[in-house]
Design an enzyme around this catalytic site. Sequence first.
Site, PDB file in Angstrom:
ATOM      1  N   SER A 329      29.552  41.312  34.069  1.00  0.00           N
ATOM      2  CA  SER A 329      31.343  40.344  34.335  1.00  0.00           C
ATOM      3  C   SER A 329      31.686  41.938  34.086  1.00  0.00           C
ATOM      4  CB  SER A 329      31.395  39.302  34.037  1.00  0.00           C
ATOM      5  OG  SER A 329      31.953  39.167  34.212  1.00  0.00           O
ATOM      6  N   ASP A 414      28.888  32.724  42.605  1.00  0.00           N
ATOM      7  CA  ASP A 414      29.529  33.451  41.410  1.00  0.00           C
ATOM      8  C   ASP A 414      30.781  33.598  42.178  1.00  0.00           C
ATOM      9  OD1 ASP A 414      30.810  34.130  39.433  1.00  0.00           O
ATOM     10  OD2 ASP A 414      29.611  36.287  39.320  1.00  0.00           O
ATOM     11  N   HIS A 449      27.392  32.926  37.797  1.00  0.00           N
ATOM     12  CA  HIS A 449      27.995  33.785  36.732  1.00  0.00           C
ATOM     13  C   HIS A 449      27.339  33.887  35.852  1.00  0.00           C
ATOM     14  CE1 HIS A 449      30.707  36.867  35.964  1.00  0.00           C
ATOM     15  NE2 HIS A 449      31.590  36.175  34.609  1.00  0.00           N
TER      16      HIS A 449
END
Length: 481
Positions: A329, A414, A449
């Site tokens: 991320s 995501d 995610h």
Amino acid sequence: MFEEKDELFNLLLSRTADHRYVVLTSQAKDTIEQRLLRADAPLGRLEIVLPRHSGVEYRVEHREGQLYLLINDRGPNFRLVTLHAGRLPLNAAQLAQARELLAHNDSAMLEDLVMFRRHYVLQVREGGSVKLRVFDHARFSKNKPRDVAFSEPVYTALAQGLNREYDSGTLRLAYQSMTTPPSVYDYDLAKGALTLRKVQPVLGGFDAKRYESKRIWATAKDGTRVPVSLVYAKDLRKSGSQPLLLQGYGSYGISSDPRFSSANLSLLDRGVILAIAHIRGGGDLGRRWYLEGKLGKKMNTFTDFVACAEALVAQGYTEPSKLIITGGSAGGLLMGAAINLRPDLFKAVVMHVPFVDVINTMLDESLPLTTEEFIEWGNPKIAEQYAWMRAYSPYDNLKPGAYPAILARTGLNDSQVPYWEPAKYVARLRTLKTDKNPLLFDVNMSVGHGGASGRFDALKERAGYYAFMLQQWGLAGEGAK
């Protein structure tokens, strides 16, 4: 009862430790406003504790008619004050006259407050470690607080969310380190005795004495000292360099605290050293550490990481041909920025759901996180802030040349870092890279995610990228020792 109309704020609901008040929190990235509702009058009014003011954060507790506030009005690392609960909302004059239990300290951040009837415990981040500091209400002015003592130099200890009995004389805490599995302790607040209640079992003949964790310090570009946590198998530690996996994050004020991972034993038992870079942008050394790595100072995050890698090489733990880096991320953003800065320093990189197309994403206000994160990354519609992001955005800073081996991983569903970010990044890099190192793009068509859910799917996913790293280290054919 209440509607938060400012899109920068999210709502949270909790209660004070004594159960006298329900607490409604409106929280943005750098501003907090709390409201109290008497628990015995649920149809009553929500009373504002302190009206919101940009940049001011606070957390409220209650005990015997007194409010206890952790608040950053005197500095980023917070102070602790107490004042009478009868007059709300509070104003500046009341805060100025409040009894200050602990003043702001530039080297110690007050992270959390756990309230009991006879004691209170502060979670303090100091020197890169978490301290649990115990105070006695009755003898506050007559004795010094006491820290819960732990034997390891690198660890994680947290009490938040574990203590629900206001009248208890025992603090329950969660403890782990890079060599100690997650453990639960009870701490006698009066006697100072620590009792182990549970240790997470680790299968396969795990022996913690086989492993050693330690902390070293790197020197950043501007002279700042940055901590690095290490763990390795003692019997496999060589006098020279070894394969090393360096991970980092460095955003949102989130601390990369040392934690135990049974999955990592498969790397440690092959002679791999694991390291964590506690870089600016995270909260590892307090609130100022975070502020020094966001917005216009975001480049510090990436140069700190490079400095940590250089220190590991200089101190003989590894060398560029054996150094792999990983992050996810915002940590994937870190990976992209680091290899743009120093592609020669790393053997390979594993990026998980990487935030690599910073400017285009922050221009798209239809995405769920964009607007509220202007105060984290900046707004590219403002020329000065565009320049900050343009200087480090991985996608925008790709150029012809040799790059390390890369595995970029993403999920089709995501919503935080859409799959097209790493897709664009990989496609563009394939047209620019001049080396023959692998550039792999792994799209999981059924996850978001957080990656694969379920114990076995998550383990299979991890095994996949571990196999990539072992191949890069030349350890693919070797078993754990």
